[in-house]
Design a protein around this motif. Structure first.
Motif, mmCIF file in Angstrom:
data_model
loop_
_atom_site.group_PDB
_atom_site.id
_atom_site.type_symbol
_atom_site.label_atom_id
_atom_site.label_comp_id
_atom_site.label_asym_id
_atom_site.label_seq_id
_atom_site.Cartn_x
_atom_site.Cartn_y
_atom_site.Cartn_z
ATOM 1 N N THR A 161 -14.473 -12.540 0.353
ATOM 2 C CA THR A 161 -15.671 -13.281 0.020
ATOM 3 C C THR A 161 -15.085 -14.388 -1.092
ATOM 4 O OG1 THR A 161 -16.546 -11.484 -1.348
ATOM 5 C CG2 THR A 161 -17.325 -11.751 0.897
ATOM 6 N N GLY A 162 -15.395 -13.774 -2.294
ATOM 7 C CA GLY A 162 -14.850 -14.877 -3.592
ATOM 8 C C GLY A 162 -14.456 -14.259 -4.796
ATOM 9 N N GLU A 163 -14.885 -12.920 -4.751
ATOM 10 C CA GLU A 163 -14.354 -12.257 -6.166
ATOM 11 C C GLU A 163 -12.860 -12.257 -6.463
ATOM 12 O OE1 GLU A 163 -17.823 -10.439 -4.111
ATOM 13 O OE2 GLU A 163 -15.832 -10.719 -3.448
ATOM 14 N N GLN A 164 -12.579 -12.754 -7.659
ATOM 15 C CA GLN A 164 -11.209 -12.796 -8.081
ATOM 16 C C GLN A 164 -10.897 -11.976 -8.997
ATOM 17 O OE1 GLN A 164 -10.120 -16.979 -8.959
ATOM 18 N NE2 GLN A 164 -11.009 -17.809 -6.922
ATOM 19 N N TYR A 165 -9.612 -11.542 -9.029
ATOM 20 C CA TYR A 165 -9.030 -10.671 -10.178
ATOM 21 C C TYR A 165 -8.315 -11.501 -11.179
ATOM 22 C CZ TYR A 165 -8.828 -6.883 -6.427
ATOM 23 O OH TYR A 165 -9.071 -5.987 -5.506
ATOM 24 N N GLY A 166 -8.522 -10.520 -12.334
ATOM 25 C CA GLY A 166 -7.931 -11.111 -13.645
ATOM 26 C C GLY A 166 -6.528 -10.530 -13.709
ATOM 27 N N ARG A 167 -5.848 -10.290 -14.643
ATOM 28 C CA ARG A 167 -4.475 -9.844 -14.928
ATOM 29 C C ARG A 167 -4.290 -8.516 -14.311
ATOM 30 N NH1 ARG A 167 -1.205 -11.259 -19.591
ATOM 31 N NH2 ARG A 167 -0.646 -9.179 -19.518
ATOM 32 N N PRO A 168 -3.387 -8.206 -13.453
ATOM 33 C CA PRO A 168 -2.012 -9.083 -13.447
ATOM 34 C C PRO A 168 -2.059 -10.047 -12.106
ATOM 35 C CG PRO A 168 -1.405 -6.755 -12.597
ATOM 36 C CD PRO A 168 -3.244 -6.697 -12.943
ATOM 37 N N ILE A 169 -3.055 -10.063 -11.546
ATOM 38 C CA ILE A 169 -2.914 -10.790 -10.161
ATOM 39 C C ILE A 169 -4.015 -11.924 -10.221
ATOM 40 C CG2 ILE A 169 -1.905 -9.245 -8.594
ATOM 41 C CD1 ILE A 169 -4.675 -8.116 -7.753
ATOM 42 N N HIS A 170 -3.949 -12.636 -11.430
ATOM 43 C CA HIS A 170 -4.898 -13.600 -11.664
ATOM 44 C C HIS A 170 -5.187 -14.470 -10.467
ATOM 45 C CE1 HIS A 170 -7.267 -16.299 -14.193
ATOM 46 N NE2 HIS A 170 -6.564 -17.405 -13.682
ATOM 47 N N GLY A 171 -6.452 -14.847 -10.188
ATOM 48 C CA GLY A 171 -6.690 -15.815 -9.225
ATOM 49 C C GLY A 171 -6.487 -15.417 -7.875
ATOM 50 N N GLN A 172 -6.105 -14.285 -7.536
ATOM 51 C CA GLN A 172 -6.206 -13.802 -6.155
ATOM 52 C C GLN A 172 -7.593 -13.117 -5.815
ATOM 53 O OE1 GLN A 172 -2.861 -11.589 -5.273
ATOM 54 N NE2 GLN A 172 -1.411 -12.804 -6.264
#
Length: 173
Positions: free
Chosen positions: A124-135
């Motif tokens: 959908t659109g939820e994005q991770y922070g560290r350590p996989i920022h922007g994924q």
């Protein structure tokens, strides 16, 4: 968004290898091998039928696309992870190809429905922070929607087997 994985574990839920969505087209961690369902043989060059169960094995780590009844870290939907070693896992690695027609067409959109829990592989659109920022979070959703269509973007494509060609073009007398 491309289906992606790498040897980064979820910090919650199952603790298994994370599966995400990325936009980059040049990342080798977005390559998956299509294989037969668990404990089944799938001959190279045999087309995948719509409604057939398959496994997707991550080329970089040898783990299979997997799901189970853990909550996904960001959306709270069903977690999708990568599991197993050297392509061997369990029945929770099996996904049904949902498409129109008889076979999964190379340039056609498909959905993948988890054979054990019936959720659809989604982003959908939820994005991770560290350590996989922007994924983006990849997860299982109970309902089909625009968020769970997938398409092959690149890869090594096998010519159909001789058995398939005969089945397609042979007319009985």
């Amino acid at each position: 968004v491309r289906l992606h994985s790498h040897d980064v574990r979820y910090g919650s839920g199952s603790g298994q290898q994370s599966v995400t969505g990325v936009s980059a087209a040049d990342d080798g961690n977005s390559y998956w091998r299509v294989r037969g369902r668990t404990a089944a043989v799938c001959e190279r060059g045999t087309p995948v039928r719509c409604g057939q169960a398959i496994r997707l094995t991550h080329l970089g780590t040898g783990r299979n696309l997997h799901s189970h009844r853990f909550a996904s870290p960001l959306s709270g939907n069903q977690e999708v992870s990568a599991f197993g070693e050297a392509g061997e896992g369990d029945y929770l690695d099996d996904w049904t190809v949902v498409c129109s027609g008889t076979y999964w067409a190379r340039d056609g959109e498909v959905r993948f429905q988890h054979t054990s829990t019936d959720v659809f592989l989604s982003v959908t659109g939820e994005q991770y922070g560290r350590p996989i920022h922007g994924q983006k979070e990849v997860h299982g959703m109970a309902a089909s929607s625009q968020n769970n269509y997938w398409k092959v973007m690149e890869g090594i494509f096998m010519q159909p087997s001789e058995v398939f060609k005969a089945e397609q073009y042979h007319a009985e007398l």
